[in-house]
Structure formats: structure tokens, C-alpha cells
Design an enzyme around this catalytic site. Structure first.
Site, PDB file in Angstrom:
ATOM      1  N   GLU A  48       0.880  -1.176   0.000  1.00 38.07           N
ATOM      2  CA  GLU A  48       0.000   0.000   0.000  1.00 38.07           C
ATOM      3  C   GLU A  48       0.910   1.217   0.000  1.00 38.07           C
ATOM      4  O   GLU A  48       1.529   1.551   1.011  1.00 38.07           O
ATOM      5  CB  GLU A  48      -0.895   0.009   1.244  1.00 38.07           C
ATOM      6  CG  GLU A  48      -1.769   1.252   1.334  1.00 38.07           C
ATOM      7  CD  GLU A  48      -2.470   1.394   2.671  1.00 38.07           C
ATOM      8  OE1 GLU A  48      -2.718   2.539   3.089  1.00 38.07           O
ATOM      9  OE2 GLU A  48      -2.767   0.355   3.303  1.00 38.07           O
ATOM     10  N   ARG A  52       1.161  10.415  -0.010  1.00 41.28           N
ATOM     11  CA  ARG A  52       1.560  11.466   0.923  1.00 41.28           C
ATOM     12  C   ARG A  52       2.749  12.278   0.429  1.00 41.28           C
ATOM     13  O   ARG A  52       3.174  13.209   1.115  1.00 41.28           O
ATOM     14  CB  ARG A  52       1.915  10.859   2.292  1.00 41.28           C
ATOM     15  CG  ARG A  52       0.785  10.110   2.959  1.00 41.28           C
ATOM     16  CD  ARG A  52       1.231   9.574   4.310  1.00 41.28           C
ATOM     17  NE  ARG A  52       0.231   8.691   4.890  1.00 41.28           N
ATOM     18  CZ  ARG A  52       0.398   8.035   6.035  1.00 41.28           C
ATOM     19  NH1 ARG A  52       1.523   8.185   6.712  1.00 41.28           N
ATOM     20  NH2 ARG A  52      -0.552   7.239   6.499  1.00 41.28           N
ATOM     21  N   LYS A 136     -11.149  -0.717   6.452  1.00 46.23           N
ATOM     22  CA  LYS A 136      -9.947  -0.344   7.179  1.00 46.23           C
ATOM     23  C   LYS A 136     -10.372   0.290   8.498  1.00 46.23           C
ATOM     24  O   LYS A 136     -11.281   1.132   8.513  1.00 46.23           O
ATOM     25  CB  LYS A 136      -9.129   0.648   6.360  1.00 46.23           C
ATOM     26  CG  LYS A 136      -7.928   1.240   7.093  1.00 46.23           C
ATOM     27  CD  LYS A 136      -7.180   2.218   6.193  1.00 46.23           C
ATOM     28  CE  LYS A 136      -6.011   2.852   6.927  1.00 46.23           C
ATOM     29  NZ  LYS A 136      -5.201   3.718   6.043  1.00 46.23           N
TER      30      LYS A 136
END
Length: 217
Positions: A48, A52, A136
Site C-alpha cells: 500500500e 503522501r 480499514k
């Protein structure tokens, strides 16, 4: 003579691929392929890659093109535009820290599997109403940890989680022991120092340890 249509098993859930999904931040584009290859060598063929940093989408594209043995996902998807951009870059799944109706719409429209982020029962029910039962749980430790997930297993028996946020190799087995947890997300597998120094052997070793984790009470 008529032929019988070939039956295909459904694709496995994202929660059933590996016990720990490596959550990776790439600052240097040249690190993307080596870190992905190290994860594969260590036994974790899933990544994953979080959106960012300025090079995140390029990193996803590079991994998708050059490391066919890994399943590449985009994490920290927070806008509809990012969902589209991640799909265009070659992401094979999406992960969001939260889930608004607009973001759910956008992720659904990509056609990719995804894990909507939730932190409360109400947020989980909102996702379930949209047909999503693989979620999640974020930020896991700050939002109540393994004890919280255990307590909501009764009222939400059909929901499973990938808790992420603050999880360590020591705490991961407590989560993995829960029946409503399929995997955890972990950033400890790709420490910044290892990436900066090009210590791909360290990443492979940490991946091997994470791949061997199982649940225990």
C-alpha cells in the site's frame, strides 16, 4: 454438443492476501522498485503506497510496470481526484483513511477493490449500507485498538477489518487473533532509514517476519 461455461472462483478479499499489508511512504522515486522487490523476496507480495508525497503516483506507476509479482495499491486516498489518479497510475486497489459519500462514489467508479476507512460503528454501518463489508479501521491504536474491534464483532458479525495505525510487530498478533480481522497494516516493515540507506536486505528480513505472523490471544 453444448459446452459447460467455465466457472471462476471469486477473487480473494484484500484482507486474505497477507497477514500484514506494508504501508509505505516513498520520498525518492528511485526507491519504489527496490522496496517492492524486497517485499516480494520477503514473502509479502502486496504494497500500500501512500499518496503522501509528490512522487507517490509516479512510484505507483513504476512499481506497476516493473514489479509484476506484487499487488500495488494506493493508500491515503482522500479525494475523488486521487482515486482517479491512482487508477490511472496503475493501482490495483485503493485504501482510504475515512469514507465520505463523495469519496465512496469515486472509489466505486474506478472499479477497483478498496478498503474504506472507518473509526466508529456508525461509519462502519454507512459503508455496510453501500455494500462494503471489508473495511480499514483507522487509526487503530488511537481509536480503541484490538479491544474495540473485539467488542463490535457481535453487532457487526459480517464486517471484517484491516486495522492500521500505530500497530507494531508485538501488537499485530493480538489483532490477527480476532475473527473480524483479516490482516493489519504495518509501516514498520519499511523504516525510513532502511530506504534512505538502500538496505533492501533489512526490508526483506522485516517482510519475512511479518509474513510469518499469526494471531494469538
Amino acid at each position: 454438443m453444448s459446452s459447460t461455461p467455465e466457472l471462476h472462483a471469486p477473487a480473494p478479499s484484500l484482507l486474505d492476501l497477507v497477514p500484514v499489508v506494508p504501508v509505505v511512504v516513498i520520498d525518492d522515486l528511485d526507491h519504489a522498485v527496490p522496496v517492492a522487490e524486497a517485499l516480494v523476496r520477503g514473502g509479502l507480495p502486496v504494497i500500500e503506497l501512500t499518496l503522501r508525497t509528490p512522487v507517490a503516483l509516479q512510484a505507483i506507476a513504476r512499481v506497476a510496470a516493473e514489479v509484476p509479482d506484487i499487488r500495488i495499491g494506493a493508500g491515503t486516498v482522500t479525494t475523488a481526484a486521487q482515486a482517479d489518479q491512482a487508477w490511472a497510475a496503475g493501482a490495483q486497489f485503493l485504501v482510504s483513511p475515512g469514507a465520505t459519500p463523495t469519496l465512496l462514489d469515486a472509489m466505486e467508479q474506478t472499479g477497483l477493490p478498496f478498503l474504506p476507512g472507518v473509526a466508529t460503528v456508525s461509519e462502519a454501518l454507512t459503508a455496510v449500507e453501500r455494500g462494503h463489508t471489508d473495511l480499514k479501521f483507522f487509526p487503530a491504536e488511537a481509536a480503541g485498538g484490538a479491544a474495540y474491534l473485539s467488542s463490535i464483532g457481535g453487532p457487526l458479525p459480517d464486517v471484517r477489518f484491516c486495522p492500521t495505525g500505530g500497530i507494531t510487530p508485538e501488537s499485530a498478533p493480538r489483532y490477527l487473533a480476532l475473527p473480524n480481522v483479516g490482516c493489519v497494516g504495518g509501516s514498520w516493515i519499511t523504516p525510513r532509514s532502511a530506504l534512505t540507506e538502500g538496505r533492501w536486505d533489512v526490508v526483506a528480513s522485516l517482510a519475512g517476519g511479518a509474513a510469518a505472523l499469526t494471531g494469538r490471544a
